[in-house]
Motif scaffolding. Structure first.
Motif, short mmCIF file in Angstrom:
data_model
loop_
_atom_site.label_atom_id
_atom_site.label_comp_id
_atom_site.label_asym_id
_atom_site.label_seq_id
_atom_site.Cartn_x
_atom_site.Cartn_y
_atom_site.Cartn_z
N ILE A 1 0.86 -1.18 0.00
CA ILE A 1 0.00 0.00 0.00
C ILE A 1 0.90 1.23 0.00
O ILE A 1 2.02 1.20 0.53
N SER A 2 0.42 2.32 -0.59
CA SER A 2 1.25 3.53 -0.66
C SER A 2 0.35 4.76 -0.65
O SER A 2 -0.85 4.68 -0.91
N GLY A 3 0.96 5.88 -0.37
CA GLY A 3 0.22 7.14 -0.32
C GLY A 3 1.15 8.33 -0.30
O GLY A 3 2.36 8.19 -0.11
N ILE B 1 1.98 14.05 9.68
CA ILE B 1 0.81 13.18 9.60
C ILE B 1 1.17 11.76 10.05
O ILE B 1 2.25 11.25 9.71
N THR B 2 0.28 11.15 10.79
CA THR B 2 0.42 9.75 11.19
C THR B 2 -0.63 8.91 10.47
O THR B 2 -1.79 9.32 10.38
N VAL B 3 -0.20 7.76 9.95
CA VAL B 3 -1.08 6.85 9.23
C VAL B 3 -1.33 5.61 10.09
O VAL B 3 -0.39 5.08 10.70
N ILE C 1 4.30 9.86 8.36
CA ILE C 1 4.47 9.85 6.91
C ILE C 1 5.88 10.26 6.50
O ILE C 1 6.35 9.88 5.44
N GLY C 2 6.57 11.05 7.32
CA GLY C 2 7.96 11.40 7.04
C GLY C 2 8.11 12.71 6.29
O GLY C 2 7.15 13.27 5.74
N PHE D 1 9.49 13.42 3.46
CA PHE D 1 9.29 13.41 2.01
C PHE D 1 7.81 13.44 1.63
O PHE D 1 7.47 13.62 0.47
N GLY D 2 6.94 13.20 2.59
CA GLY D 2 5.51 13.27 2.33
C GLY D 2 4.94 12.06 1.62
O GLY D 2 3.84 12.12 1.07
N VAL D 3 5.67 10.95 1.60
CA VAL D 3 5.19 9.72 0.94
C VAL D 3 5.42 8.53 1.87
O VAL D 3 6.26 8.58 2.78
N PHE D 4 4.68 7.45 1.64
CA PHE D 4 4.91 6.21 2.36
C PHE D 4 4.61 5.02 1.46
O PHE D 4 3.79 5.11 0.53
#
Length: 209
Positions: A100-102, A111-113, A139-140, A142-145
């Motif tokens: 999964i990615s976002g 942000i926490t996922v 999320i870090g 870089f803004g991606v996960f």
């Protein structure tokens, strides 16, 4: 002459005796002996209070967030995180390993996922761990996960939640919630599908000749 010397000596002794009485050590008296006790008590109280207060606040905040996440039932728009996989609400695969990615929906990366899966026995969503043993992550910068997870055979009803990490005062409207169903197909179905495709191709070849 001797009498004067004796008189002078007596005056000196009397003066010395009265002087020692006047400047005697106050710790010899019974009243000051009790003064050290309140001094120790005053030092103990300030050192205990600050260490207790932050932990109480942290615990209350954590409990509040947990309660709010439990109250989430409806889906929302993807206003914090845009889910890039699954791309649609439903997906299917023959592989038990699924990614999964976002990406952050804005420049805000604080942000926490949270990853959850529907449990039939409890009829509720429960934490689901990815391959790294995490059920939630930040999320870090870089803004991606991108996270890998293991599917079970059949339908995997997955829910992804997101919230601002440092907000500390969440409400239900602050939580993003999105649901996806990823189906892990049986290998037997894959073989049947392959057989149908092979039969169709062979039939077409025979018609040509």
């Amino acid at each position: 002459m001797l009498k004067k010397l004796i008189c002078t000596l007596l005056v000196f002794i009397i003066t010395l005796v009265f002087g020692m009485t006047a400047f005697a050590d106050p710790t010899d008296s019974p009243k000051p002996a009790s003064t050290p006790t309140p001094a120790v008590t005053l030092q103990t109280k300030p050192s205990f209070t600050p260490s207790f207060t932050p932990s109480a606040k942290t615990q209350a905040s954590s409990t509040k967030l947990e309660d709010i996440l439990t109250e989430v039932t409806n889906e929302t728009k993807q206003f914090l995180v845009t889910i890039t996989r699954p791309e649609y609400d439903t997906d299917s695969t023959y592989k038990s390993s699924y990614v999964i990615s976002g990406v952050s929906a804005s420049t805000d990366t604080d942000i926490t996922v949270v990853l959850q899966v529907y449990d039939k026995e409890s009829e509720s969503y429960v934490p689901m761990q990815n391959s790294d043993g995490e059920s939630s992550w930040e999320i870090g910068s870089f803004g991606v996960f991108s996270k890998e997870l293991q599917l079970t055979e059949g339908e995997n009803k997955i829910r992804i939640l997101a919230y601002k990490t440092s907000q500390n005062d969440w409400k239900l409207k602050d939580i993003q919630a999105n649901k996806f169903t990823v189906t892990l197909l049986k290998s037997g179905i894959k073989d049947i599908f392959k057989g149908v495709v092979d039969f169709t191709l062979n039939t077409i070849e025979k018609i040509k000749f």
